[in-house]
Enzyme design. Sequence first.
Site, PDB file in Angstrom:
ATOM      1  N   ALA A  13       0.831  -1.206   0.000  1.00 58.34           N
ATOM      2  CA  ALA A  13       0.000   0.000   0.000  1.00 58.34           C
ATOM      3  C   ALA A  13       0.863   1.253   0.000  1.00 58.34           C
ATOM      4  O   ALA A  13       0.625   2.194  -0.771  1.00 58.34           O
ATOM      5  CB  ALA A  13      -0.927  -0.006   1.209  1.00 58.34           C
ATOM      6  N   SER A  36       9.888   0.763   8.520  1.00 58.94           N
ATOM      7  CA  SER A  36      10.875   0.203   9.420  1.00 58.94           C
ATOM      8  C   SER A  36      11.136  -1.246   9.063  1.00 58.94           C
ATOM      9  O   SER A  36      10.207  -2.041   8.941  1.00 58.94           O
ATOM     10  CB  SER A  36      10.362   0.280  10.859  1.00 58.94           C
ATOM     11  N   VAL A  44       2.031 -10.918   1.614  1.00 58.99           N
ATOM     12  CA  VAL A  44       1.539 -12.118   0.948  1.00 58.99           C
ATOM     13  C   VAL A  44       0.510 -11.789  -0.134  1.00 58.99           C
ATOM     14  O   VAL A  44      -0.038 -12.686  -0.730  1.00 58.99           O
ATOM     15  CB  VAL A  44       0.927 -13.135   1.939  1.00 58.99           C
ATOM     16  N   LYS A  75      -2.601 -14.061 -14.857  1.00 60.15           N
ATOM     17  CA  LYS A  75      -3.719 -14.649 -14.135  1.00 60.15           C
ATOM     18  C   LYS A  75      -4.998 -14.429 -14.933  1.00 60.15           C
ATOM     19  O   LYS A  75      -5.355 -13.290 -15.227  1.00 60.15           O
ATOM     20  CB  LYS A  75      -3.843 -13.994 -12.758  1.00 60.15           C
ATOM     21  N   GLN A 146     -12.981 -10.606 -31.714  1.00 61.78           N
ATOM     22  CA  GLN A 146     -12.398 -11.937 -31.893  1.00 61.78           C
ATOM     23  C   GLN A 146     -12.570 -12.794 -30.642  1.00 61.78           C
ATOM     24  O   GLN A 146     -12.165 -12.403 -29.562  1.00 61.78           O
ATOM     25  CB  GLN A 146     -10.903 -11.805 -32.202  1.00 61.78           C
ATOM     26  N   THR A 344      -8.999  -8.913  -3.707  1.00 61.95           N
ATOM     27  CA  THR A 344      -9.545  -7.556  -3.799  1.00 61.95           C
ATOM     28  C   THR A 344      -8.683  -6.495  -3.129  1.00 61.95           C
ATOM     29  O   THR A 344      -8.875  -5.306  -3.382  1.00 61.95           O
ATOM     30  CB  THR A 344     -10.934  -7.502  -3.151  1.00 61.95           C
ATOM     31  N   ILE A 346      -5.477  -5.422  -3.208  1.00 57.19           N
ATOM     32  CA  ILE A 346      -4.659  -4.500  -3.995  1.00 57.19           C
ATOM     33  C   ILE A 346      -5.551  -3.624  -4.859  1.00 57.19           C
ATOM     34  O   ILE A 346      -5.295  -2.437  -5.044  1.00 57.19           O
ATOM     35  CB  ILE A 346      -3.597  -5.281  -4.809  1.00 57.19           C
TER      36      ILE A 346
END
Lengths: 509, 495
Positions: A13, A36, A44, A75, A146, A344, A346
Site C-alpha cells: 500500500a 521500518s 503475501v 492470471k 475476436q 480484492t 490490492i
Amino acid sequence: MIKNIVIVGGGTAGWMTASALARHLPEACDITLVESEQIAKVGVGEATIPVIRQFNAALGIDEKEFMSRTNATFKLGIRFENWARKGDAYNHAFGFFGRPINDISFHHFWLSINQSEKDAWIHDFNVPSVASDLNRYAHRQYNDEQMGSRYFYAFQFDAHLYADYLSEWAQQKGVTRKEGIVNEVSTNPENGFITGLTLDNGEVISGDLFIDCSGFRGLLINQTLGIDFLDWSHWLPCNRAWAVSSAYPSRDAEIPPYTRAKALTAGWQWRIPLQNRTGDGNVFSNNFISEDEGLSQLLENIEGDAINEPRLLKFTTGKRDKLWHKNCVAIGLSGGFLEPLESTSIALIQGAIMLLLKHFPDNNFDPIREQEFNRRMTQKYEESRDFLILHYHATERDDTEFWNYCRTMSVPDEVKFRIELFKKTGFVSHNQSDLFIEHNWLAVLFGQRIIPENYDPRIERFASQEIKELLQVMKQETRDAVTAMPIHNETLKNYCAGDLISNFEQAKR
Amino acid sequence: MDNKKIRQIVIFGDGVEAQLAALVIKSQFDEESFAVSIVSGGSQNSSYALSLQPESISIFNLIGLDEKTLMRNVKSNFKFGTLFENLDGKGKSCFQPFGTHGGPMDLVSFQHFAIKKRIEQGSFDYNDYSLAAKAALANKFVHPQNPGSLLSTLSYSLHLSAEDLEALFAHRCRALGVNVIQGAVKEVNTSNDRITNVVLDDLTQVNGDFFIDCTNQIANPFAEAMEIKIKSWSEWFENDRVARVFSSNEGEELFTRVKADSNKIVRQIGLADGSAQDVYYSSRVTSAEEVARELKSDSLAKDVVDEQFIIGTREVAWKGNYLALGRAFGQYEPLNASNFHGFIVGLQKFIALFPRTDDCELESFELNRKLNLWYENMRDINLLYHLSLEQKAGNSSNNLSAINLEKYPQSFQHKFKTFIDSGQLAYYEEEAFSEPFRSSLYLNLQFWPSAYDPRMDRFDMSQMNTRFDEMKSAINSTVAQMPNHLQYRSQYLDS
Ligand SMILES: Cc1cc2nc3c(=O)[nH]c(=O)nc-3n(C[C@H](O)[C@H](O)[C@H](O)COP(=O)(O)OP(=O)(O)OC[C@H]3O[C@@H](n4cnc5c(N)ncnc54)[C@H](O)[C@@H]3O)c2cc1C
C-alpha cells in the site's frame, strides 16, 4: 496547495501510494515515506485482478520489465475447488460467457436448453475459463470482435519484489524514504489534525497530509485518531492464515494461469503460481479449527516442498468506519481487510489512491472531498464484501461446523436479494460501478450451483433448434480459440522471463 | 398461493407512450405468449411535439423502425442540443450540446483543462470545443462519423411530431394485433395488492393479468386504488400547470429552445411544418387566461390545451401486477426532454425484468430502486437550471461557495458542492447523463469551480494549448464545410 505529504508504511500500500502520488501530483509536492525494517510487512498479497493494469499503465511502468522483476505470471481467474460440494471445481475467469444475442445475455440462452439436452457446462463458453483448464495463455489485449481475445488478464507476483520495484521507482521520481519506527504522533490540539511524527531516532517529520499505510495496526487512523473498525467477521468468519512458499515439483512443471482456491474444512487454501515458486496459504477461522490444525492442513495440501518457514497472520475482516478523517487517509490494511479469496485488497488500495488523487485536498481540507472519498470507498468495500459472502454462503456443504455456519448465517439483505432474484429469473443485479459485474457474479453463482428456475422470456421468440446451433458454434469457437493459444509457460518464457522455473538447470528445491 | 401466468397485458394511455410500450412488448416477446391491448381515453395531454435524448433513439430500432422511415413519417428534425435563453444568469443564452467537448486526456477529463485555463485567463468558452454546439448554432448537420475523427464527437437526437408518431404507431399496433379499446377509466378494482379488473365509463369491464399505466397522470385512479403515494417535489419546482400550443411558423432549428421568464418556462420544439410550444407556469403567479392570451397573440397558433401537473414521482413504479411508466410514475419540467427519456428508461428496465407471473416482488423491487435513483438524478440535473435561475434573480455574486444550498435535496447538495469545490463529479448509480454531459452543463451554466484536478499540473500546458487550439480551429473549419440542416435532411430522406 498541500506541499508535504507523509506516508507511514512501506508495504504494498505504501509504495503503490508513493509511486502514484509522485507520478501524478505537481512536482512541487514533497513526498516522504517512513518504514521500518524491524516491523514486518504482510507481503503475501500476490494475486491481483485486471484493474491493476490501469494502475501500472498510468505510472508508465513497462509491463515486461515489471513482470520479469517480480517473477510475475499471468492470471486469467481463480479456480475454486470443493466450494459448493466436495469434488466440485469451477473457474471465476476474467471474461464473458458466450456473446449476447439481441442484447440478451448469453446465459439465458444456455439456460433455455433443456437440462437433458445440454452438452456443455456454461463455463465451456468462456474463453479464459477453458484456457485456464488447459493451462494456456496468449498475451493479447481485449478485442470483442475476436473470440480468442475476449478476456482480461491480471498478474500473480511476488509482493515483496513488487514493493521493492515500486520503492525503487518512486525514489527515482523523488520520494524520500526514511528508515525508522514511528514512536509518537503529534496532533494540533485545536482541530485534531496530525502535525508530525517522531521517529525512534528522534527525528521529527512534519506534514500537511498523512497517509496511513501502516498495516493492520492503523497507527494513525486508529491509534491516533480513534476511528473505529466495523467488524464483518460474522459474515466473513476467517481470521487466520498460515502462509508459506513452495517449490514446483519439477522444472517443467506447468505453471497455471490462475490462482487456486481450494475449500478445506474451516476455510480454504490458496495456491498462487509465480515464475519460480508458488505462494500457498491456508485461510481459516480459529473458531472452528486450531492454529496447529490449520498449519498441518496447509502442509498436507501443498504440492511441492515448502521453501521457507510458514508464517501465521492474524486478522479480523471488516473496514474502518471512514478511511479519510481530517488530514489522514488510510490506505491498505490500515483501512480494512476483507479476506484474500477474490484478490480484492490490492484493487481496493488502487481504488483508494485513484479517488484520493481525484479529490485531493487543498489546505482548506474542505469536508466535501473527504465525504465523497469515504462514500465511494464504503461502496467499494461493501460491494467486494457482498461478492465474497456469496462464495461462502451459497454452498451445499454440511460436512463441517464451519460450512454449516456459513450456509445458514444471515447475510446482508443485498446479497440475499441478488441470489433470490437470480434464482427466480436469471437476472444479475449489480451496480454500474461494481468491481465485480455480471460475468463475475455469473461465474460464481453458477459455480456455487445456483441455477435459475427461469430465463429471460424474450428468448421464447427463438426456435430452440436455432439456439442449439448458435451455442454449438460458440462452443466450438471458444475451443478453437483456446487450442490456438500457447501454453502459459511458453508465453512467460518469450515475454517476461525472470527466475522462470524452466530456465534453471535444476528446479530450486 | 397460485401465481397467475401473464397472458393478457392491458396498457392504459392516449399517447405515443402507450403505443410504444405495446409495440416493444409485441416485438420483444413471442407473439403467442400474450395478448396486448390498449385502453385509450381519447384526451390530449401530451405536447404536440416530442424532443428526444440521443439515448432514446435506439428504442425505435427495437421495434424495427429505422431512422429514415421514422423521420419521413413524423416531420422530424435533427437535434444537436438545447438552447437555454436567459438561464446563464446574465440574460445571455447558453447552449447545451450533446456529444463531447474537447478530447481525452490521461486520467483527467477535459473540463479540468477548461477550468485551469479559465483560472489563468479569467474567461473560457467551453462550447468552443464542441462541434455539436458550433454546428447547431450555424444550423449545419451531418451524422456522426469515423471513430477517432472530429465528426465522431457528435451526438444527436430528433424532434418529431407527436400526432404523426401516434398515427404511425397506430398503424403498426393494428398490424401486430394490438387491440384498442376506447373509454375512460371509471373504477380500478383490486384485491391483495393486485388489480383484478378495470371498469370504464361505459361500464365495460377490462380484465387482464398485468396492467401498464401510460396515462401520463401521476395522480389517477390507479395510484389511488393501489395505494401508491406521491412524492411531490413542489418545494423545488413551483410550476404546476402547462399550456400547449402548435403554430405553423419557423421550426427548422437544430435545437430545442427553452426560455426562462420571471415566472414561467417556455419550451419550443421545431418541426418540419411548424413549432410546438409548452409553457410551464405557476398558477399562483399567472392565470391560464393570461398564458392563453399570450400564446394566442401568435396568430398562427392552434388551440391552447391547458392542464395541471405535479412535479415529483410516485413512491414506486411497479406494485403487484401494475406498472406506471413515464409521466404516470414521475414528471419533470421539459428542461431536458426528461419525461420521454424517463419513460424509455422505465420501459427498458421493465423489459429486462419482464415477469412470467403476477408474483413479481423481486423484479419490482429491483426496478423500483433503480428507477427511483434515475429519477432523482434527473431531478438534480433539473435543479441545476433552477439554481442558475435563482442566481440570476438574486443577482448574486460570483462566489458560488456562498450559495445557500440547504433547501435542496441532500444528493443535489453533495453533487453541487463536489463540482464547485474541485470540478469533480460525485459518483451516483443510475445517472441519467454521462459525466462529460454533466460537467459541460455546469460550465455552460457558468458554475465554474475554483480548483481543478491536481494531475492537470503535470501536463505540458503549451502542448495542451496547441492541441486544443488546433481542435478549436478544426471545429470551425469543419462547421464551415458541413451542409445546411434542411439540405442535409432532404437529401438524407430522399436517398
Ligand atoms: C493472508 C493474506 C493473504 C492476502 N492475499 C492477497 C492477495 O492475494 N491479493 C491481494 O490483493 N491482497 C492480498 N492480501 C492483502 C495484501 O497483503 C495487503 O493488502 C497488502 O500487502 C498491503 O499491505 P499494507 O501495505 O497495507 O500493510 P503491510 O504490508 O503490513 O505494511 C505495513 C508497513 O508499515 C510499516 N510500519 C508499521 N508500523 C510502523 C511504525 N510504527 N513505524 C514505521 N513503520 C511502520 C511496516 O514497516 C510496513 O512497511 C492478503 C492479506 C493477507 C493477510
